[in-house]
Design a protein around this motif. Sequence first.
Motif, PDB file in Angstrom:
ATOM      1  N   TYR A   7       0.832  -1.211   0.000  1.00  0.00           N
ATOM      2  CA  TYR A   7       0.000   0.000   0.000  1.00  0.00           C
ATOM      3  C   TYR A   7       0.859   1.251   0.000  1.00  0.00           C
ATOM      4  O   TYR A   7       0.537   2.246  -0.666  1.00  0.00           O
ATOM      5  N   PHE A  11       0.916   4.144  -2.852  1.00  0.00           N
ATOM      6  CA  PHE A  11       0.675   5.531  -2.467  1.00  0.00           C
ATOM      7  C   PHE A  11       1.791   6.438  -2.980  1.00  0.00           C
ATOM      8  O   PHE A  11       1.539   7.492  -3.579  1.00  0.00           O
ATOM      9  N   ALA A  14       1.785   6.817  -6.891  1.00  0.00           N
ATOM     10  CA  ALA A  14       0.682   7.644  -7.380  1.00  0.00           C
ATOM     11  C   ALA A  14       0.890   9.104  -7.007  1.00  0.00           C
ATOM     12  O   ALA A  14       0.687  10.010  -7.823  1.00  0.00           O
ATOM     13  N   SER A  15       1.319   9.343  -5.776  1.00  0.00           N
ATOM     14  CA  SER A  15       1.490  10.732  -5.322  1.00  0.00           C
ATOM     15  C   SER A  15       2.592  11.424  -6.110  1.00  0.00           C
ATOM     16  O   SER A  15       2.433  12.577  -6.542  1.00  0.00           O
ATOM     17  N   ALA A  46       0.182   6.010 -12.893  1.00  0.00           N
ATOM     18  CA  ALA A  46      -0.386   6.093 -11.546  1.00  0.00           C
ATOM     19  C   ALA A  46      -1.519   5.086 -11.388  1.00  0.00           C
ATOM     20  O   ALA A  46      -1.622   4.391 -10.367  1.00  0.00           O
ATOM     21  N   VAL A  47      -2.353   5.002 -12.407  1.00  0.00           N
ATOM     22  CA  VAL A  47      -3.485   4.079 -12.316  1.00  0.00           C
ATOM     23  C   VAL A  47      -3.004   2.636 -12.295  1.00  0.00           C
ATOM     24  O   VAL A  47      -3.505   1.816 -11.513  1.00  0.00           O
ATOM     25  N   GLN A  50      -1.767   1.933  -8.887  1.00  0.00           N
ATOM     26  CA  GLN A  50      -2.858   1.760  -7.923  1.00  0.00           C
ATOM     27  C   GLN A  50      -3.573   0.435  -8.130  1.00  0.00           C
ATOM     28  O   GLN A  50      -3.897  -0.278  -7.188  1.00  0.00           O
ATOM     29  N   VAL A  51      -3.813   0.107  -9.376  1.00  0.00           N
ATOM     30  CA  VAL A  51      -4.562  -1.117  -9.660  1.00  0.00           C
ATOM     31  C   VAL A  51      -3.764  -2.336  -9.205  1.00  0.00           C
ATOM     32  O   VAL A  51      -4.323  -3.302  -8.680  1.00  0.00           O
ATOM     33  N   LEU A  54      -2.701  -1.515  -4.926  1.00  0.00           N
ATOM     34  CA  LEU A  54      -3.811  -1.308  -3.988  1.00  0.00           C
ATOM     35  C   LEU A  54      -4.944  -2.302  -4.219  1.00  0.00           C
ATOM     36  O   LEU A  54      -5.464  -2.896  -3.286  1.00  0.00           O
ATOM     37  N   LEU A  55      -5.340  -2.452  -5.489  1.00  0.00           N
ATOM     38  CA  LEU A  55      -6.505  -3.286  -5.762  1.00  0.00           C
ATOM     39  C   LEU A  55      -6.148  -4.752  -5.979  1.00  0.00           C
ATOM     40  O   LEU A  55      -7.026  -5.573  -6.205  1.00  0.00           O
ATOM     41  N   HIS A  56      -4.859  -5.076  -5.904  1.00  0.00           N
ATOM     42  CA  HIS A  56      -4.419  -6.470  -6.010  1.00  0.00           C
ATOM     43  C   HIS A  56      -4.908  -7.128  -7.294  1.00  0.00           C
ATOM     44  O   HIS A  56      -5.390  -8.258  -7.282  1.00  0.00           O
ATOM     45  N   ILE A  57      -4.828  -6.400  -8.399  1.00  0.00           N
ATOM     46  CA  ILE A  57      -5.197  -7.012  -9.676  1.00  0.00           C
ATOM     47  C   ILE A  57      -3.962  -7.717 -10.216  1.00  0.00           C
ATOM     48  O   ILE A  57      -3.065  -7.081 -10.772  1.00  0.00           O
TER      49      ILE A  57
END
Lengths: 106, 211, 712
Positions: A7, A11, A14-15, A46-47, A50-51, A54-57
């Motif tokens: 995470y 973060f 992306a930031s 960034a996406v 995150q994907v 963060l989203l564990h894809i």
Amino acid sequence: MASRRGYMTGFILASVLMALATFLVSSHALPPFALLLAIMACAGFAVIAQVYFLLHIDISEHNIWNTVALVAFIPLFVITIGLTWWMFSQLYLRTMPMIPGMPGMH
Amino acid sequence: MSSSETVVDPDKVRLWSEDYEGHDVISTRTFGFWMYVLSDAMLFATLFAAYGVLSYPHSYYTGPTPAQFVAPWYTFVQTMALFLSVLVYGWAMASLKDGNKSGVINGLLGALVLGILFLALDIHDVMRLVAAGITPEVSGGLSAFYCLTQVHAAHIFAGLIWIIVMLWQVARKGFTEDVVGRLISLRMFWQFQAVMWVFIYVFVYLWGYMS
Amino acid sequence: MLVHVPGPWSPLLGRLALSEIPYKNLILAPLFVLIVLVGLALVGWITKRGLWGYLWREWFTTVDHKKLGIMYIFLGLVMLFRGFIDGLMIRTQQMLAVGPGDNGIKAMGAIHGYLTPFHFGQIYSAHGLIMILLAATPLLVGLMNIIVPLQIGARDMAFPYLNALGFWITAAGAALIMISLFVGDFSHNGWFGYAPIFEMSYSPGVGVDYWIWTLELIALGTTLGSINFLATVVKMRAPGMTWGRLPVFTWSAVSANIIALTSFPCLQVALALVGADRYLGTHFFTAGFGGNLMLYTNLFWLWGHPEVYFVILPAFGMLGEIIPTFSEKPLFGYVAMVLATFAIAGVSWIVWLHHFFTMGMGPYVSTEFSVATMLVGIPTGVKVFNWAFTMYRGRISYTAAMHWALGALFLLLIGGLTGMMLSIPAINYMVHNSVFVVAHFHMMLLCIVYAVFGAVIYWWPKVFGFRLNEAWGKIMFWLFSAGTALVFIPMFMLGFMGETRRLDWPFDPHWAGLFDVQEFGIAIYVLSVVSFVVLLFVSIRDRAKERVGADAWGTSRSLEWLTDSPVPFYNFAMVPEINARDEVAWRREHGFLDIRPDHYKAIHMPNNTPVALYIGATLFLLGFALTWRIWWLSGIALLATVALMIWRSAKGDPGYVISAEEIARLDREARQKMPVDGGDTVPVGGFAGGQIMAYSREVSDQDRSHRGPKSW
């Protein structure tokens, strides 16, 4: 899976990318088209960060169905926005009077 | 294909499943919720398509365009508030994995506070615009700008209510199967809002500022 | 922020006023009286028979997929009837109003025919909306609801409560459009709406608002349902039910629900933006101030095209079950059929502009969409050939269900070929907005209706335990088909002769003869509706004679035919192990069909709940209050909805457990009551899902310590 390190990585990536994009835009560092490409790249990376973080894809057995679902949707996002954009730029091209400096003219 | 060619041994054939324990409830729930999230993404995609059509100069009629009122660094602070909220929620999920109830509650509280900060910044920005007469009724372009940004804000608001509900449920019920499933769903929802925000921030605020 | 509405508005009642009730309308006023009388009679009969408790426990609070499916189908049939009456009124108006000399029936206030243009506009708008979204969709969703879990060997859907919620939200949408008959008026912009006519300045009444909220409710219900179907099929298949063994109907349900999940959000956005224009004064689709009229059409049809594939794919799936059963052969080309289904679903996403070729995007854009539209004919053709090859060298029984299935194939041919014609922009420019288009899509929709009727006859014995009367099924088929031919063949001709859509005054006297033919056709449709009622009456009267066991047709192939008829509320006493595609055909072939489990395991079932019904009610109130701009009621309805969701979440549902001994006992009883071939017993339980209370009356003492089935 849920890990503090993952995470945090998401973060930070992306930031940093968003800060970079903001800096580029507010300082007018690049000509318009290159700037657009640059911030699109920032958004894209960034996406993706995150994907993934963060989203564990990913393609682990636990998450594979979520990944399949997302991959099935992505072409639809592209089609919805892309084909709409194409349709209307063609429409404007053929029906709007030519105003100098109008973006989307080609 | 009906296996009429293969020989079937009546003693070895299994007609009823002995050891099927049923479907995995949490993974079914989270998969179902993920599909809802994707349909929500489709909603945003449609709004983006509408915004794309309405972001040409003639869509702004004679009124102001985003280049004239967007404040990139202010909105960047908003971005950081949301990203931090997502990070803190992630810490709550890590605590959940450790079975640490107070860690989860602290994480949820932190995410709540930062989410409220995001909304407060957004509302403040909207009030600034409205005071300057920059409202959605002015032009199609502004209607699209407001719609996309405030639909996202509405999602954040709903998420904040959900966080409050989860705070109550974690405190009262602890980590039941239902509660854990909901916490995972809320994580996906919250992180997804951050993903949508990246697109909105870049293509509405930043690109708008550039045009 | 809020738009000032033209006309009176009060804080208490919003725009609602006595003048909004059409008590002077010569059609609506008597209709209202009739409905009130029938309603009171129904309520009185239910009260007299003491059935309210039963209805509440078994139907209104159920989460059982079979009962919800039955309710969906009931809703669909009621709305099909209302939509049919609307169609009948359209036909009659057009027949009466032909020719420049027609001056209308003055007593009804009409300028031409018997309907004012104001009323006529609402009728065709309601007809379209109801038929596609409140008749066809609930019928399909209902059938999918009943059959899909049975076909994959599951005990229920993945989210039973969500299933109930989806139903009640759809019912709320239906209630909203029904109440628009008597309170205010409905939209007269057609079922899909035109910009900028739906803007407040051109449609100052509440009709468009009713239209917006009805569609939003239906869209929400369908989206929730699609999530449920997909999660169920992905996660809850029985052991051995690999993807390669999935029945084609379930495959078609999967692809249709992927379409629904991906496209309904576009509809929600399109309508929400119309709502924003009408409520908040935005300029998305206004003529001027930077609005874009074509954007609405684009966003609507982004949904609209995938939607029509959402309705046709389950119909194709039904044909894929009926035809093999009555040809006593496996479906030809299973893999090709599945791939074709997904090809259709995929291509359906890139063709939506063919609904508005004439709007001027130019030749490049039109070409892409035209070619893509033509491409969809390839997988559809594959399917039609495969159904034909399934029948080739099969042993065909021309049952009533087979009649409907073959009729559907003919209609698909006509509808599909005329669709290919329409995909060519050059032709499309000539016939756009003429009744040629109307006839084309009615052929497609009737293909769906035929498939649904066939499927209802086919699966009725599974759901209710007895077969429908074959003779009356065939009579209804022939009457319905005669009506179809007489109404729509003239319509194709009229389209070429230049009749445009939605004419309340078809002024060319040369068309008069064809309108008379169409009216005769509608009269035959009325006869077919009567024959449907007779079919139900005769079948229910003779149900003991037509009693069937698990394998109702003797030649069925897929897993749902393994369960008892009617299906017990737990579906399968023991979860079956799947050994082949067409599991029941495989078991029959190897002589395993009558083997029951010799031991059982405990089953965990969900409880009933009234919350889904309550949320449906609050959302109906929300839609009604928003339509009439009664802000205080809207706020309360919204808060109540959220509160109910939070309350339900807090309460949760642990469900209840049925012990293995109890299941063994129930299975034994079912076996004893099941006829081997025919028999003269009335079906156990009456309908699929049975009587939950019948079970709980016989709960053993051991089970009493567990949470029993009850509503809370």
